[in-house]
Design a protein around this motif. Structure first.
Motif, PDB file in Angstrom:
ATOM      1  N   TYR A  11      -7.768   7.685  -3.199  1.00  0.00           N
ATOM      2  CA  TYR A  11      -7.665   6.248  -3.444  1.00  0.00           C
ATOM      3  C   TYR A  11      -8.519   5.408  -2.497  1.00  0.00           C
ATOM      4  N   PHE A  12      -8.742   5.912  -1.286  1.00  0.00           N
ATOM      5  CA  PHE A  12      -9.448   5.139  -0.265  1.00  0.00           C
ATOM      6  C   PHE A  12     -10.570   5.990   0.317  1.00  0.00           C
ATOM      7  N   SER A  13     -11.756   5.790  -0.206  1.00  0.00           N
ATOM      8  CA  SER A  13     -12.900   6.624   0.166  1.00  0.00           C
ATOM      9  C   SER A  13     -13.445   6.237   1.540  1.00  0.00           C
ATOM     10  N   TRP A  44      -4.716   4.814   9.436  1.00  0.00           N
ATOM     11  CA  TRP A  44      -5.222   5.756   8.434  1.00  0.00           C
ATOM     12  C   TRP A  44      -4.648   7.146   8.697  1.00  0.00           C
ATOM     13  N   PHE A  94     -11.508   0.957  -1.637  1.00  0.00           N
ATOM     14  CA  PHE A  94     -10.400   1.212  -2.552  1.00  0.00           C
ATOM     15  C   PHE A  94     -11.015   1.617  -3.888  1.00  0.00           C
ATOM     16  N   VAL A 107     -10.474  -1.758   2.458  1.00  0.00           N
ATOM     17  CA  VAL A 107      -9.283  -1.831   3.297  1.00  0.00           C
ATOM     18  C   VAL A 107      -9.671  -1.468   4.726  1.00  0.00           C
ATOM     19  N   ARG A 163     -12.364   1.437   4.500  1.00  0.00           N
ATOM     20  CA  ARG A 163     -12.495   2.359   3.375  1.00  0.00           C
ATOM     21  C   ARG A 163     -12.576   1.564   2.075  1.00  0.00           C
ATOM     22  N   LEU A 199      -6.294  -5.855   1.455  1.00  0.00           N
ATOM     23  CA  LEU A 199      -7.480  -5.734   0.607  1.00  0.00           C
ATOM     24  C   LEU A 199      -8.466  -6.856   0.916  1.00  0.00           C
ATOM     25  N   MET A 208       0.831  -1.192   0.000  1.00  0.00           N
ATOM     26  CA  MET A 208       0.000   0.000   0.000  1.00  0.00           C
ATOM     27  C   MET A 208       0.875   1.255   0.000  1.00  0.00           C
TER      28      MET A 208
END
Length: 183
Positions: free
Chosen positions: A141-143, A126, A107, A119, A105, A26, A4
């Motif tokens: 990238y990670f909402s 985070w 991906f 993730v 989150r 993931l 990551m």
């Protein structure tokens, strides 16, 4: 988190492929997944020893209820459509349940597939990534997932609108190809 971090640092195709194919962080969830399994997949990554998904037969319209067992307490997931469960509600409820210790989150590079990647990390992890790479890059990238989030429930127009906006911001595959052509 090695893959990551490598991906976030380099933002190139090779790093992306390494993260996509090798990351133990993931969690791949198919739109047809059993909801209790989703909870158990997240536990396999966070390894808390305190998270369990359960399906119990009941006398309701669905014929069952899904429960999240977290730290010795049981939480029933309330689905808006009383006739069936859905992945979005399960993931949103699970995310709220395990916070503030953990956060799940989406991906965003998996968006548009029928199997999405999530993730789950410690909240502190985070925060560490946001300090190291910037909050904007991490959120790109990670909402973050909240009550308004749509993941599996996106209709095609919403999906293409999101994908188009993301391309306007950054398309690292194009950036990577351009830098390869410059060599």
């Amino acid at each position: 988190m090695e893959y990551m971090r490598e991906f976030l640092k380099n933002e190139d195709r090779e790093s992306f492929d390494n993260f996509w194919e090798n990351s133990q962080k993931l969690v791949w969830i198919d739109w047809r997944e059993y909801d209790e399994d989703i909870i158990n997949y997240i536990e396999r990554v966070i390894q808390s020893g305190e998270l369990l998904g359960k399906n119990k037969d009941t006398d309701n319209e669905m014929g069952f209820d899904i429960f999240i067992e977290w730290k010795g307490k049981e939480y029933k997931i309330s689905y808006p459509d009383k006739e069936g469960s859905d992945r979005d509600t399960t993931i949103k409820t699970l995310n709220k349940t395990i916070q503030p210790e953990y956060e799940i989150r989406l991906f965003m590079e998996s968006l548009g597939n029928d199997t999405l990647a999530f993730v789950p990390l410690l909240k502190s992890e985070w925060e560490e990534l946001e300090k190291e790479f910037g909050e904007e890059k991490i959120n790109y990238y990670f909402s973050k997932i909240d009550d308004e989030s749509k993941m599996f429930d996106l209709d095609m127009d919403e999906l293409f609108e999101i994908l188009d906006k993301r391309k306007e911001i950054k398309n690292f595959f194009e950036i990577g190809r351009a830098s390869c052509r410059e060599r």
